[in-house]
Design an enzyme around this catalytic site. Structure first.
Site, mmCIF file in Angstrom:
data_model
loop_
_atom_site.group_PDB
_atom_site.id
_atom_site.type_symbol
_atom_site.label_atom_id
_atom_site.label_comp_id
_atom_site.label_asym_id
_atom_site.label_seq_id
_atom_site.Cartn_x
_atom_site.Cartn_y
_atom_site.Cartn_z
ATOM 1 C CG HIS A 75 5.364 16.669 84.161
ATOM 2 N ND1 HIS A 75 4.273 16.821 84.996
ATOM 3 C CD2 HIS A 75 5.011 17.266 82.998
ATOM 4 C CE1 HIS A 75 3.321 17.491 84.361
ATOM 5 N NE2 HIS A 75 3.732 17.768 83.144
ATOM 6 C CG ASP A 77 6.060 17.635 88.617
ATOM 7 O OD1 ASP A 77 6.160 17.120 87.480
ATOM 8 O OD2 ASP A 77 6.356 18.827 88.844
ATOM 9 C CG ASP A 108 -0.185 18.831 82.700
ATOM 10 O OD1 ASP A 108 0.842 18.246 82.328
ATOM 11 O OD2 ASP A 108 -0.204 20.026 83.032
ATOM 12 C CD GLU A 143 6.310 20.690 82.989
ATOM 13 O OE1 GLU A 143 6.334 21.406 81.977
ATOM 14 O OE2 GLU A 143 5.327 20.676 83.748
ATOM 15 C CD GLU A 144 2.558 20.956 85.876
ATOM 16 O OE1 GLU A 144 2.698 22.176 85.677
ATOM 17 O OE2 GLU A 144 1.832 20.230 85.177
ATOM 18 C CD GLU A 172 3.665 18.860 79.477
ATOM 19 O OE1 GLU A 172 2.482 19.093 79.788
ATOM 20 O OE2 GLU A 172 4.567 18.721 80.312
ATOM 21 C CG HIS A 357 -2.564 23.223 85.287
ATOM 22 N ND1 HIS A 357 -1.541 24.117 85.460
ATOM 23 C CD2 HIS A 357 -1.994 22.113 84.803
ATOM 24 C CE1 HIS A 357 -0.391 23.577 85.062
ATOM 25 N NE2 HIS A 357 -0.656 22.341 84.655
#
Ligand SMILES: [Zn+2]
Length: 389
Positions: A75, A77, A108, A143-144, A172, A357
């Protein structure tokens, strides 16, 4: 057609696009340009669904039709920056400092997406125009977020076109602290329960005239937490249940409230399903009795690609580049591999996730380059090996 791709420069270009879900901010254009330079055919897939923002996605493929197709999935995003003041750099400037690439999405998972492209470029250069199959990238911008307009409808789109995936690596950040530590071969499932217990409001001095929902709520929550859910299974750690909140919101000390609420989250292994857990919860709550409402949301069932040809292939590629043997694990939250597992064997391997994150998300620059080497080695192994997954 083939050309060298510098994975660090491509990762920086991607990070400079502030693609906080649902924004794309040009990230897929950056990716598409570098894939088209390598000869990939790119399809932009835009999906919409009620009450969710439209999302742009990218499926890219190189190779002949009907050939075995090795897919890299991920992903573009990213999650929001959070506390901007906590960052020591601009989260979207993709700064290099002390051998680290710093920025939102570095771990990520824009670093891994850049490594997909660089790894594929290197393998294509080695094949010099005679690719013995197909390589594809399945990249979503959702995805997030709600994960509704991304990987799932993309896979359905592939199926309607008769496009097959034969093996897939999701990029990931699977390594807890160091590159090469961990390949994920499955994930636990996740169930969120919302429980509302209703009673009869009244005076605390006259409980016989009321029905206190808090007392029943506490009994219900005790029933589901007093015993472990299981002891774990061959490839999974024990399932866990955590109560995340209990809410009554009663400002008075002499009033029995009419209603009490709680939420809990279960991370479950392959001994359970969302449905079997819901049945267990209702049995436990019924045994306490009284009026209650339970709503259950299963964001993913548990899944597993048992250790075998695909995990061996990726482990061998890691060993070849890093001289370490990765652990095969099913820990952590769920991922888009939960959708891909219905189409082909899937494992996950990417960068180190220690800072994902968080503020100052970062990865060692050397890791991004080595991850590209690992992906190139996985492709070489896949297309060389007769016993390939
Ligand atoms: Zn991710």
């Amino acid at each position: 057609m083939s050309t060298e791709i510098d994975p660090v420069e491509l990762a920086r270009d991607l990070i400079r696009c502030p693609s906080v879900t649902p924004a794309d901010a040009g990230a897929l254009d950056v990716l598409q340009r570098s894939l088209e330079r390598l000869g990939f055919t790119c399809h932009r897939l835009r999906f919409s669904a009620p009450d969710t923002p439209d999302i742009d996605n990218l499926y890219a493929r190189i190779g002949g039709d009907g050939e075995r197709n090795f897919c890299f999935a991920g992903h573009t995003d990213v999650v929001p920056v959070g506390d901007r003041a906590g960052w020591s750099v601009d989260p979207f400037a993709a700064e290099l400092r002390d051998g680290q690439l710093i920025g939102r999405g570095a771990a990520d998972m824009k670093g891994a997406i850049a490594a997909f492209v660089a790894g594929a470029a290197r393998f294509l250069a080695r094949c010099s125009g005679t690719l013995p199959g197909a390589i594809s990238l399945l990249i979503t911008g959702d995805e997030e977020g709600p994960s509704i307009n991304g990987t799932k409808p993309m896979l359905e789109w592939l199926r309607t076109r008769g496009e097959r995936l034969d093996a897939c690596i999701v990029g990931e950040p699977t390594n807890p602290t160091h590159l090469g530590e961990m390949i994920k071969i499955g994930r636990r499932g996740s169930l969120t329960g919302r429980l509302v217990v209703r009673g009869v409001q009244g005076h605390t001095a006259y409980p016989q005239l009321a029905d206190n929902p808090i007392h029943r709520l506490l009994k219900m929550l005790t029933r589901i937490t007093e015993q472990p859910l299981d002891e774990g299974t061959a490839h999974f750690q024990p399932s866990t249940l955590q109560i995340s909140t209990i809410d009554v919101g009663n400002p008075a000390t002499n009033v029995i409230p009419a209603e009490a609420r709680a939420c809990f989250n279960i991370r479950f292994n392959d001994r359970h399903s969302g449905r079997s857990l819901e049945r267990w919860l209702r049995d436990a709550f019924d045994s306490v009795g009284g009026t209650y409402e339970l709503t259950v949301q299963v964001s993913g069932e548990s899944f597993l690609t048992p250790p075998g040809p695909l995990s061996d292939l990726v482990a061998r590629a890691v060993e070849q580049v890093l001289r370490v043997t990765p652990e095969l694990s099913t820990t952590g939250g769920t991922s888009d591999a939960r959708f891909i597992k219905n189409y082909c064997p899937v494992v996950e391997f990417g960068l180190a996730g220690a800072t994902m994150h968080k503020v100052d998300e970062r990865v060692p620059v050397a890791d991004v380059r080595m991850l590209a080497d690992i992906y190139a080695a996985a492709l070489a192994g896949y297309f060389a090996d007769e016993a390939r997954p």
